[in-house]
Design an enzyme around this catalytic site. Structure first.
Site, PDB file in Angstrom:
ATOM      1  N   HIS A 346      -1.873   7.132 -12.395  1.00 38.19           N
ATOM      2  CA  HIS A 346      -1.256   7.090 -11.069  1.00 38.19           C
ATOM      3  C   HIS A 346      -0.654   8.417 -10.613  1.00 38.19           C
ATOM      4  O   HIS A 346       0.023   8.456  -9.583  1.00 38.19           O
ATOM      5  CB  HIS A 346      -0.139   6.044 -11.019  1.00 38.19           C
ATOM      6  CG  HIS A 346      -0.619   4.636 -11.130  1.00 38.19           C
ATOM      7  ND1 HIS A 346      -0.938   3.865 -10.030  1.00 38.19           N
ATOM      8  CD2 HIS A 346      -0.840   3.856 -12.196  1.00 38.19           C
ATOM      9  CE1 HIS A 346      -1.321   2.662 -10.427  1.00 38.19           C
ATOM     10  NE2 HIS A 346      -1.279   2.638 -11.748  1.00 38.19           N
ATOM     11  N   LYS A 534       9.863   6.015   1.724  1.00 38.55           N
ATOM     12  CA  LYS A 534       9.230   6.158   0.413  1.00 38.55           C
ATOM     13  C   LYS A 534      10.261   6.790  -0.511  1.00 38.55           C
ATOM     14  O   LYS A 534      11.332   7.185  -0.050  1.00 38.55           O
ATOM     15  CB  LYS A 534       7.985   7.037   0.483  1.00 38.55           C
ATOM     16  CG  LYS A 534       8.199   8.352   1.249  1.00 38.55           C
ATOM     17  CD  LYS A 534       6.933   9.178   1.360  1.00 38.55           C
ATOM     18  CE  LYS A 534       5.973   8.699   2.418  1.00 38.55           C
ATOM     19  NZ  LYS A 534       4.738   8.169   1.911  1.00 38.55           N
ATOM     20  N   ARG A 535       9.943   6.903  -1.819  1.00 37.90           N
ATOM     21  CA  ARG A 535      10.877   7.580  -2.702  1.00 37.90           C
ATOM     22  C   ARG A 535      11.101   9.014  -2.214  1.00 37.90           C
ATOM     23  O   ARG A 535      10.226   9.628  -1.600  1.00 37.90           O
ATOM     24  CB  ARG A 535      10.322   7.591  -4.141  1.00 37.90           C
ATOM     25  CG  ARG A 535      10.478   6.271  -4.853  1.00 37.90           C
ATOM     26  CD  ARG A 535      11.917   5.827  -4.920  1.00 37.90           C
ATOM     27  NE  ARG A 535      12.675   6.641  -5.839  1.00 37.90           N
ATOM     28  CZ  ARG A 535      13.074   6.251  -7.042  1.00 37.90           C
ATOM     29  NH1 ARG A 535      12.818   5.027  -7.454  1.00 37.90           N
ATOM     30  NH2 ARG A 535      13.746   7.062  -7.826  1.00 37.90           N
ATOM     31  N   LYS A 540       6.796  14.880  -1.559  1.00 38.17           N
ATOM     32  CA  LYS A 540       6.565  14.010  -0.402  1.00 38.17           C
ATOM     33  C   LYS A 540       7.077  14.664   0.891  1.00 38.17           C
ATOM     34  O   LYS A 540       6.824  14.192   1.995  1.00 38.17           O
ATOM     35  CB  LYS A 540       7.232  12.650  -0.612  1.00 38.17           C
ATOM     36  CG  LYS A 540       6.608  11.858  -1.768  1.00 38.17           C
ATOM     37  CD  LYS A 540       7.277  10.504  -1.950  1.00 38.17           C
ATOM     38  CE  LYS A 540       6.842   9.775  -3.202  1.00 38.17           C
ATOM     39  NZ  LYS A 540       5.571   9.041  -3.047  1.00 38.17           N
ATOM     40  N   THR A 642       0.617   3.924  -0.697  1.00 38.02           N
ATOM     41  CA  THR A 642       0.257   2.564  -0.270  1.00 38.02           C
ATOM     42  C   THR A 642       1.037   2.189   0.986  1.00 38.02           C
ATOM     43  O   THR A 642       0.582   1.351   1.763  1.00 38.02           O
ATOM     44  CB  THR A 642       0.524   1.531  -1.385  1.00 38.02           C
ATOM     45  OG1 THR A 642       1.791   1.827  -1.988  1.00 38.02           O
ATOM     46  CG2 THR A 642      -0.553   1.566  -2.446  1.00 38.02           C
ATOM     47  N   LYS A 646       0.130   0.052   4.635  1.00 35.85           N
ATOM     48  CA  LYS A 646       0.951  -1.006   5.262  1.00 35.85           C
ATOM     49  C   LYS A 646       1.216  -0.662   6.726  1.00 35.85           C
ATOM     50  O   LYS A 646       1.173  -1.525   7.602  1.00 35.85           O
ATOM     51  CB  LYS A 646       2.269  -1.174   4.490  1.00 35.85           C
ATOM     52  CG  LYS A 646       2.053  -1.703   3.083  1.00 35.85           C
ATOM     53  CD  LYS A 646       3.276  -1.561   2.182  1.00 35.85           C
ATOM     54  CE  LYS A 646       2.845  -1.705   0.723  1.00 35.85           C
ATOM     55  NZ  LYS A 646       3.869  -1.261  -0.237  1.00 35.85           N
TER      56      LYS A 646
HETATM   57  C1  26V Z   1       7.095   9.896 -11.603  1.00 40.80           C
HETATM   58  C2  26V Z   1       7.983  10.907 -11.870  1.00 40.80           C
HETATM   59  C3  26V Z   1       8.995  10.688 -12.896  1.00 40.80           C
HETATM   60  C4  26V Z   1       9.685  11.931 -13.368  1.00 40.80           C
HETATM   61  C5  26V Z   1       9.872  12.999 -12.339  1.00 40.80           C
HETATM   62  C6  26V Z   1       8.790  13.214 -11.384  1.00 40.80           C
HETATM   63  C7  26V Z   1       7.892  12.064 -11.128  1.00 40.80           C
HETATM   64  C8  26V Z   1       6.945  12.177 -10.160  1.00 40.80           C
HETATM   65  C9  26V Z   1       6.090  11.158  -9.898  1.00 40.80           C
HETATM   66  C10 26V Z   1       6.143  10.019 -10.632  1.00 40.80           C
HETATM   67  C11 26V Z   1       5.156   8.973 -10.305  1.00 40.80           C
HETATM   68  C12 26V Z   1       4.720   8.173 -11.476  1.00 40.80           C
HETATM   69  C13 26V Z   1       3.590   7.274 -11.191  1.00 40.80           C
HETATM   70  C14 26V Z   1       3.600   6.655  -9.828  1.00 40.80           C
HETATM   71  O1  26V Z   1       4.496   5.931  -9.471  1.00 40.80           O
HETATM   72  N1  26V Z   1       2.576   6.934  -9.050  1.00 40.80           N
HETATM   73  C15 26V Z   1       2.377   6.380  -7.737  1.00 40.80           C
HETATM   74  O2  26V Z   1       1.478   5.287  -7.856  1.00 40.80           O
HETATM   75  C16 26V Z   1       1.161   4.688  -6.617  1.00 40.80           C
HETATM   76  C17 26V Z   1       0.287   3.503  -6.908  1.00 40.80           C
HETATM   77  O3  26V Z   1      -0.926   3.926  -7.422  1.00 40.80           O
HETATM   78  C18 26V Z   1       0.495   5.693  -5.702  1.00 40.80           C
HETATM   79  O4  26V Z   1       0.231   5.081  -4.460  1.00 40.80           O
HETATM   80  C19 26V Z   1       1.385   6.905  -5.500  1.00 40.80           C
HETATM   81  O5  26V Z   1       0.698   7.883  -4.757  1.00 40.80           O
HETATM   82  C20 26V Z   1       1.784   7.465  -6.853  1.00 40.80           C
HETATM   83  O6  26V Z   1       2.732   8.512  -6.711  1.00 40.80           O
END
Ligand code: 26V
Length: 802
Positions: A346, A534-535, A540, A642, A646
């Site tokens: 992801h 979003k987060r 982003k 996602t 929506k």
């Molecule tokens: C996690 C972290 C944690 C530590 C610090 C930085 C950081 C940056 C990104 C993430 C994302 C982890 C995985 C995730 O949540 N990915 C998301 O998954 C969604 C479903 O597939 C997708 O739509 C998003 O684009 C993607 O960021």
């Protein structure tokens, strides 16, 4: 149970009084909600039993979706809608003087996820059940979901979330199915029938107790299961400070994503991961063995899907069971394991790719570590045969290297399928991030573009629009969302466009009321609702959005003749508690909002709103009320997104970069129905590889940029001092790694174009209609069918239609 309004009312009153020992008149909203919820759960129960029975008797293959997050939100209205009882219940309650809309608000969001990844898991469960597919979820029953966000003086403050305070009406505790999970201890070897065997001894046990939640399909009697594990002290005697043990044990399922910036947090996170997979797989194998003699056929009957790398210990755990408990040889065990497990990636962000230090991993999970070590050695040996002498390559691909276990490498090596979540993301995996793995096993890699549940995000969240769609093209789109495309045949239907306009206006009015209630600020529903929810993350680029708002503000102030359609910019975002930079951006948004919203000179043109505690239930009110969907990540960084889908499904027009699924949104909706700006992914990746970007050049050459960037520190925001120095430095001293200044001009331009387009009402409504018409592809039903056909090899196993 009940099949009509009168029966419902009688049963409801009887239940309420019997359960709470008080009269209806004395009952609270909570008593009423709980009574209704438990009635619906019981209503579902016979189908739940039958679904399991059906899967068992037909011997159909079942998939288990292992995920550290499930962001379900509320379930009452969703379940009522899916069982087709919304109207009966709503009317019955009305006659008792209860408003279902109000009762719905009593339910706490099940917020067991951070964002997209967890919500995707929830949409997938919805689609699996609605498509009658044998697919279940396995997760953790965190006592506290994602923190509750409060904004105090413009700063984010985190409070522990309390979704279980009143109990969770949908769950069923199954204490008799509890499983003990071992941690710490040592590994002992012994010989059996001439072979060397291993067992884990002197371990500390944590008991995993399952809580099952029914996952009800829409208009079908399929009810799958989401099994969430809760950590409890083991009943076995232990030589330990009992209180300390209890605390340590319960902490495993206490918080979603504990802070892992220090060792203690890392250990806890790793414990959570093993706890989830070990409990899930042991319970899956336990029930498998009731019907099957040999584990060799496991992949024929069971699929285990790992949602990102968090559950990747499923690979060594399954190996452990097959080797140590089932006494299979390595090669057989490996074949069974890799054929059973599939993996979704992801993110390509390197800071998000999990790597665990051996010094923490090995003592906590000694046998699992041994197995990973063996997997790694065998893998590296294979690589050596293929690339003799190429140390550099083998080191880069190894599962264990430089004192760390690389979870993504383990996931790729130990599974039969690796998928990305949007076309561009999968291409980047194949061509860059995982290119070396792609070279050795190209057949594993595939794309599954994400999707969202059109039932939750359109049918439930936007009932008036859903009704209009049904009136226009008939009801088939609910079962088959791709037939939303028939809306395209009504592009010149003035009455339809007019009704769409009225519905959007109504939704905006509702959101405006909510904004007034939450923030005290009045916003004009006739203004453009321009939304980024979003987060909060640097990639982003909420920063780009807010800098542009500062620019608009200055323009309105400085240029009497400046004209633009009034805009309401709406933000919703939680920042990770330890993410200093993201929190500064939240503060900046508030500083700008404060300035803008209190300046009567600009107020007929500009408002800035930050909605606190963004979550699923709030999202359901925001998407239907949006005109412009901001999807402005630095190209190449957002795996899919996602929220973008929506918004599209609710008729908002995307303003975004060519990143993640935005690209496919453009392909489906047509270039003329989306506003694209900024660097492309290959341009960004090229800059990263070859350099050539100097943010200061953009700062010096573009006065608009200089003006807004300087405002971060020149007293523009009274009383904030050097509050925004970090942001200023990130842009100019650290060369703006997310290309905010590089994309500023094209972002400002595209906003101008979008504003102009909005003023042509008919034109805008047509764009909106075309977005809805082509959003069917982004239903998670399509995504799940692709997973079922290409990865899991499972079939629909229909029961009866309700
Ligand atoms: C996690 C972290 C944690 C530590 C610090 C930085 C950081 C940056 C990104 C993430 C994302 C982890 C995985 C995730 O949540 N990915 C998301 O998954 C969604 C479903 O597939 C997708 O739509 C998003 O684009 C993607 O960021």
């Amino acid at each position: 149970m009940f099949s009509n309004k009168e029966e419902f009312k009688a049963l409801f009153l009887q239940r309420l009084e019997m359960t709470y020992g008080k009269s209806f008149n004395d009952s609270t909203k909570w008593d009423q909600f709980h009574t209704l919820g438990s009635m619906i759960r019981e209503y579902i129960s016979p189908d739940w039993i039958q679904t399991n029975e059906r899967y068992r008797s037909t011997g159909t293959k079942q998939v288990y979706y292992l995920s550290i997050e499930f962001l379900l939100g509320r379930l009452l209205r969703h379940n009522l809608m899916n069982i087709g009882m919304e109207e009966v219940v709503s009317n019955g309650l009305k006659e008792l003087g209860i408003d279902l809309d109000e009762l719905e608000e009593v339910e706490a969001d099940a917020g067991l996820g951070n964002g997209g990844l967890g919500r995707l898991a929830a949409c997938f469960l919805d689609s699996l059940a609605s498509l009658n597919m044998p697919g279940h979820g396995c997760g953790i029953r965190y006592k506290h979901g994602l923190f509750e966000q409060k904004i105090v003086d413009g700063y984010q403050v985190e409070l522990p979330e309390q979704w279980l305070r009143h109990g969770h009406v949908w769950e069923v505790r199954k204490a008799d199915l509890a499983i003990n999970i071992p941690f710490w201890g040592t590994v002992e070897s012994y010989t059996e029938k001439g072979g060397l065997r291993f067992r884990h001894v002197d371990a500390e046990m944590i008991t995993a107790v399952p809580y099952d939640i029914p996952v009800v399909g829409y208009n079908t009697n399929t009810v799958n299961t989401l099994r969430l594990w809760s950590a409890e002290p083991s009943p076995y005697p232990i030589n330990k400070d009992i209180l300390k043990y209890k605390r340590e044990t319960e902490s495993v399922s206490e918080f979603l994503y504990p802070d892992d910036t220090h060792d203690e947090g890392k250990i806890l996170r790793l414990k959570q991961q093993y706890f989830l997979v070990s409990a899930s797989i042991r319970s899956i194998i336990r029930s498998y063995k009731r019907n099957h003699a040999s584990l060799l056929k496991l992949p024929q009957y069971i699929g285990l899907h790992i949602n990102d790398t968090h559950p990747v210990l499923a690979i060594p755990e399954l190996m452990r069971i097959l080797l140590d408990e089932e006494k299979l040889g390595w090669d057989q065990a490996w074949e069974v394991t890799t054929k059973t497990i599939s993996y979704t990636n992801h993110t390509t962000l390197s800071e998000a790719l999990e790597k665990w230090p051996i010094r923490l991993f090995q003592p906590l999970l000694p046998r699992i570590y041994m197995i990973i070590n063996e997997i790694n050695e065998r893998f590296c040996k294979d690589l050596w045969l293929r690339y003799p002498g190429d140390w550099e390559r083998i080191e880069a691909m190894a599962i264990i290297a430089h004192g760390k276990v690389k979870m993504a490498h383990l996931a790729i090596v130990g599974s039969h399928s690796v998928n990305g979540v949007a076309k561009i993301h999968t291409d980047i995996l194949k061509q860059r991030e995982m290119v070396r793995f792609f070279e050795i096993s190209p057949e594993k890699f595939n794309n599954k573009t994400n999707g969202i549940s059109h039932r939750r995000w359109l049918l439930k969240a936007n009932p008036r629009l859903a009704a209009l769609i049904t009136e226009t093209i008939g009801p088939s789109w609910v079962g088959n969302p791709s037939s939303l495309s028939h809306l395209g045949e009504h592009l010149n239907d003035q009455s339809l466009l007019g009704q769409m306009n009225a519905i959007k206006r109504g939704n905006k009015e509702s959101l405006a009321l909510k904004i007034k209630e939450k923030t005290g600020i009045t916003v004009d529903p006739a203004s453009i609702f321009d939304v980024q929810v979003k987060r909060l993350h640097a990639y982003k680029r909420q920063l780009l959005n807010i800098l542009h708002i500062m620019h608009l503000y200055k323009q309105i102030k400085d240029d009497q003749s400046f004209n633009m359609h009034p805009r309401t910019f709406i933000f919703g975002a939680k920042a990770s508690p330890g993410y200093y930079y993201a929190k500064k951006i939240i503060k900046l948004i508030h500083a700008v909002a404060d300035k803008v919203n209190h300046d009567p000179k600009v107020n007929d043109k500009l408002k800035v709103i930050f909605l606190e505690n963004y979550r699923v239930s709030l999202a359901e009110e925001i998407f239907p009320a949006t005109d412009i969907s901001e999807q402005i990540s630095t190209a190449s960084k957002e795996a899919s997104g996602t929220g973008n889908m929506k918004f599209m499904m609710n008729g908002a027009v995307t303003l975004g970069t060519l990143d993640g699924a935005n690209i496919e949104i453009m392909e489906k909706a047509g270039e003329e129905n989306i506003f694209v700006f900024g660097l492309s992914a290959s341009e960004v990746l090229n800059y990263y590889q070859n350099g050539g970007y100097h943010s200061r050049e953009y700062y010096h050459l573009d006065t608009r940029i200089r003006n807004v960037v300087d405002s971060l520190g020149n007293g523009f925001f009274p009383g904030v001092g050097d509050e925004f120095e970090t942001i200023y430095d990130s842009l100019l001293m650290q060369n703006d790694q997310y290309f905010v200044l590089r994309d500023f001009a094209s972002y400002a331009d595209i906003h101008k174009q979008a504003g102009k387009a909005y003023e042509n009402e008919q034109g805008w409504l047509k764009m909106s209609l075309m977005n809805i018409a082509h959003s069917g592809y982004f239903s998670s039903d399509r995504t799940i069918r692709e997973y079922a056909d290409d990865i899991w090899n499972i079939n629909s196993s229909p029961g009866a239609v309700r």
